[in-house]
Design an enzyme around this catalytic site. Sequence first.
Site, PDB file in Angstrom:
ATOM      1  CG  ASN A   1      -1.972   1.048   1.189  1.00 42.16           C
ATOM      2  OD1 ASN A   1      -1.778   2.123   0.618  1.00 42.16           O
ATOM      3  ND2 ASN A   1      -3.108   0.743   1.774  1.00 42.16           N
TER       4      ASN A   1
ATOM      5  CB  VAL B   1      -1.169   5.708   2.223  1.00 45.52           C
ATOM      6  CG1 VAL B   1      -1.509   6.574   1.025  1.00 45.52           C
ATOM      7  CG2 VAL B   1      -2.238   4.663   2.466  1.00 45.52           C
ATOM      8  CD  GLU B   2      -1.706   0.187   5.159  1.00 45.97           C
ATOM      9  OE1 GLU B   2      -1.341  -0.566   6.064  1.00 45.97           O
ATOM     10  OE2 GLU B   2      -2.770   0.012   4.512  1.00 45.97           O
ATOM     11  CG  MET B   3       4.762  -0.759   5.550  1.00 45.21           C
ATOM     12  SD  MET B   3       4.562  -2.450   6.144  1.00 45.21           S
ATOM     13  CE  MET B   3       6.186  -2.703   6.879  1.00 45.21           C
TER      14      MET B   3
END
Lengths: 309, 309
Positions: free
Chosen positions: A115, A117-119
């Site tokens: 993702n 916006v995550e990792m």
Amino acid sequence: MKQLFLISLLTYSYLFAKEPIPTIPQTIEYDKKKAKVGMMLFFDTRLSKDGSTSCASCHSPEAGGADGRAISTGVFGKKGGINSPTVYNSVFNFRQFWNGRAKDLAEQIDGPVHNPVEMGLTTDEIVEIVNNDSNYRAALKRIYLKKNITYEVIKDAIVEFEKALITPNSKFDKYLNDEVELSKPEKKGYMKFKRFGCITCHNGVNLGGNSYQKFGATIPLDRPEHIDDLYARTKIEDDKNKFKVPTLRNIALTAPYFHDGSAKTLEEAVARMSYHNLGFKINDKDINDIVAFLKTLTGQEPRILTNGE
Amino acid sequence: MKQLFLISLLTYSYLFAKEPIPTIPQTIEYDKKKAKVGMMLFFDTRLSKDGSTSCASCHSPEAGGADGRAISTGVFGKKGGINSPTVYNSVFNFRQFWNGRAKDLAEQIDGPVHNPVEMGLTTDEIVEIVNNDSNYRAALKRIYLKKNITYEVIKDAIVEFEKALITPNSKFDKYLNDEVELSKPEKKGYMKFKRFGCITCHNGVNLGGNSYQKFGATIPLDRPEHIDDLYARTKIEDDKNKFKVPTLRNIALTAPYFHDGSAKTLEEAVARMSYHNLGFKINDKDINDIVAFLKTLTGQEPRILTNGE
């Protein structure tokens, strides 16, 4: 009078005989060697685009296996779209993510790591980072007896670690095992939890995590559907605002609540959930009792890497 | 004949009555909340100049608290100058580092984090990295009740974690507690360990870690002095090739051996140590017995962050 007593007794034994909530087991089977490496991977911020975010950033032992935020933050300070669920006892969930889009822990990992916006890493990047660390490379080769450390191997080690993050010995579990008594408010809270109908969805070993339910089943929510609800997967109209019922285990540790983190306290969460899903305005006394019960669900947190306790 | 028996009995009770090695305690006092954050810091590679090296890179739970290398590797792939000692049970050492240049675990941390071939950061850089992580910042502020997360706070959390890395319940400790029997070779090995004189330096709870001794005390080493010996600190001629006696706890897990990692196996280490420090060539039978004994010193490794065992 005698008859009334008998009826009370029967009601009592009905309510208490077969508890709809099993205890968390003391142990769970997992591969310790793999889990050891998995733990290191879980805490490794290198496994993210800007080197800032590890699995533990949103699933921290410092915050009950979640992150204490309404909405999680990922690489480059980007905001995600949903509240981070606890990793504790997640092995007992029937599916993973709020809308259950991953069938198990291994499939779940694909989400956050890729993702943006995550990792925000590709599979190849992850494999490269892990292979470039000689400690990881040596350990994983030795354990998995493989020439190449693949993405599947990396995920498997993390899964073995996550499996072990169970939290036995909550006060409530000890109560179920006849080892301790609940206080009066706790016991009343549990009775109300069952009578009012919370138990309909929050049952099983995780008090949740085993079905999808609509948030606002009785009195619909007065706000837009969420991007990560079950509808996002199925495109079935009725699945709008349906989510996997979250676990209530360790709930006292993981404020704020709901998929959008919009309830700041347990009291607020109980009040809103009663209104929208049970269909009535719950009074403060009942809220307090239920919250007292919910606080008994805090289990023994996973031991940190120590022998010092 | 009777007298001989009595003398044997006396010798026997002398040898076994007061064991020169106490057991590792089951528990140790430490602050669990601080240790939890300390654990995350310990595994955080961001705390190094190139983001490659954490404390765990050289003190890994995958390698008995050390790193399995003769000489450790730090940032930018640079080689250090000495073999990484195990972090397990290091709280019981009288001083830290091979030449004891740090008086305790807190002072020890200053070494690797600032060393340009290990982690290579300034104090300010470390403070900045930790403060830039909102999880660390929030947790440390909450736990330490301080406005600013200082270098001292960061070190203190790591120390609390390291304190907890003790390894009780080795076979040998259980033997000392009369809970298990040693095998014949193990028992013989222990007798020889004491009779030959290994015990002179390898005694106390860590079987070492409580004195400086010269490597080559009896038959000097045929090689140059080491840069990190006691002489490097004291400039006293006699301190050349003097080192803190390493612990023998978990020694089977931490090959290769000696300050320079030059002994690949326990057998080689025992042979060379007997020659240089006890002054005689030990035979294979005796080596095997002593190695059998040394293998009983492997304790219960610190639990990983789990409840799953």
